[in-house]
Design an enzyme around this catalytic site. Structure first.
Site, PDB file in Angstrom:
ATOM      1  N   THR A  43      28.198  50.678  29.556  1.00  0.00           N
ATOM      2  CA  THR A  43      27.511  51.576  30.488  1.00  0.00           C
ATOM      3  C   THR A  43      26.744  52.600  29.661  1.00  0.00           C
ATOM      4  O   THR A  43      27.350  53.389  28.936  1.00  0.00           O
ATOM      5  CB  THR A  43      28.518  52.280  31.406  1.00  0.00           C
ATOM      6  OG1 THR A  43      29.286  51.288  32.099  1.00  0.00           O
ATOM      7  CG2 THR A  43      27.807  53.170  32.409  1.00  0.00           C
ATOM      8  N   LYS A  85      24.284  49.859  37.301  1.00  0.00           N
ATOM      9  CA  LYS A  85      25.652  50.141  36.859  1.00  0.00           C
ATOM     10  C   LYS A  85      25.993  51.619  36.980  1.00  0.00           C
ATOM     11  O   LYS A  85      27.093  51.980  37.412  1.00  0.00           O
ATOM     12  CB  LYS A  85      25.844  49.688  35.404  1.00  0.00           C
ATOM     13  CG  LYS A  85      27.234  50.014  34.826  1.00  0.00           C
ATOM     14  CD  LYS A  85      28.364  49.368  35.627  1.00  0.00           C
ATOM     15  CE  LYS A  85      29.745  49.889  35.250  1.00  0.00           C
ATOM     16  NZ  LYS A  85      30.199  49.503  33.927  1.00  0.00           N
ATOM     17  N   LYS A  98      32.121  60.452  30.500  1.00  0.00           N
ATOM     18  CA  LYS A  98      30.879  59.873  29.955  1.00  0.00           C
ATOM     19  C   LYS A  98      29.982  59.316  31.058  1.00  0.00           C
ATOM     20  O   LYS A  98      28.785  59.640  31.138  1.00  0.00           O
ATOM     21  CB  LYS A  98      31.219  58.749  28.970  1.00  0.00           C
ATOM     22  CG  LYS A  98      30.001  57.938  28.503  1.00  0.00           C
ATOM     23  CD  LYS A  98      30.391  56.778  27.615  1.00  0.00           C
ATOM     24  CE  LYS A  98      30.989  55.599  28.354  1.00  0.00           C
ATOM     25  NZ  LYS A  98      29.959  54.783  29.086  1.00  0.00           N
TER      26      LYS A  98
END
Length: 301
Positions: free
Chosen positions: A99, A175, A243
């Site tokens: 990702t 995503k 993150k």
């Protein structure tokens, strides 16, 4: 007898190990490496080849799948000491499953194209169990020639492969939108369970009712089971959502698009991380709520 096709998998964490096993079970000769000592050798004992670094994997396989945590680790896989990029032959393919910032992925496609290497922007979702059973989801985008070179690997890796565009970027955009939802769902599931505990509701009973009612979500059902069990072994850690929701917010900030729920969830994961739960399962975000007694693991004092 047909000889097995060769594929490389770099990164044997929860998802990478499952992908590697799936590919092996589906007839590929799988070449692996991992920074964790002994991980590649343990995999190869049941079939496949263990290598010391990404360059050796890339030299042995025309398609390389990278399953590491983030863009920085992917850069290391490709361009660090003994990186894969220098060993990849023209016409080979690099599948990036992390990702990442979509703009970073777009730039990486151009960088690899300059040396004749195909690139697939291919983030994954579904968790370790689905990776191991070949039922995970892939959100991919790539040039047609990249798909042509690696469709057989994509279809063997995953139960659902979405082909979302003819250049890198779209896969990573989809995503991070998925991660927006996943992170918010985990955060609000923790909030709901915490309120129930604060109000003296039996945790197992609350879980049973919610998972059979309209308020349920896949994340409530999956992650609150960890809370009920008192087991915060990291399948996906708190810091993953620090993150990933950070990437979501950075992407939206660039176009001045407001994301109030994502911002709140990000702050919750940040609070959990700084409170000492960074490497625990992401369901440990529930530990930020005061005045509640969490279920204990069986056998715990």
């Amino acid at each position: 007898m047909t000889q097995p096709q060769h594929v490389g998998v770099i990164g044997l964490g929860a998802m990478g190990a499952g992908i590697a096993r799936t590919l092996r079970n589906r007839g590929f000769h799988v070449h692996v490496c991992d920074v964790k000592p002994g991980a590649a050798e343990a995999f190869a004992k049941e079939g496949g080849s263990a290598w010391a670094n990404p360059a050796e994997v890339a030299a042995a396989a025309p398609v390389v799948v990278s399953v590491v945590v983030n863009a920085a680790q992917t850069e290391g896989v490709l361009f660090g000491d003994n990186g894969a990029a220098a060993a990849m032959k023209p016409g080979s393919t690099f599948i990036m499953c992390s990702t990442v910032d979509p703009n970073w992925s777009i730039a990486l496609e151009g960088k690899l194209a300059a040396q004749g290497v195909h690139y697939i922007d291919g983030p994954i979702s579904g968790g370790a169990a689905k990776a191991a059973s070949g039922q995970m989801t892939m959100m991919t985008s790539a040039k047609p020639e990249a798909y042509a070179a690696a469709n057989h690997v994509l279809d063997a890796m995953a139960g659902k492969v979405y082909r979302l565009g003819d250049a890198a970027g779209a896969g990573s955009k989809v995503k991070i939108i998925n991660q927006l939802l996943a992170g918010v769902h985990i955060a609000v599931a923790a909030e709901a369970m915490a309120l129930g505990l604060r109000e003296g509701v039996d945790a197992a009973a609350l879980y049973e009712v919610i998972t059979n009612s309209a308020g349920n979500s896949w994340m409530f059902e999956n992650r609150m089971a960890h809370v009920i069990a008192g087991d915060y072994t990291p399948l996906s850690a708190v810091d993953i959502f620090v993150k990933d929701l950070g990437l979501v917010l950075d992407t939206a900030r660039a176009s001045k698009f407001p994301l109030p729920l994502a911002a709140t969830a990000h702050q919750m994961f940040m609070q959990a991380s700084t409170a000492g739960f960074a490497r625990e399962d992401d369901s440990a975000v529930i530990k930020i709520f005061p005045g509640i007694e969490l279920p204990k693991a069986k056998g715990a004092a």
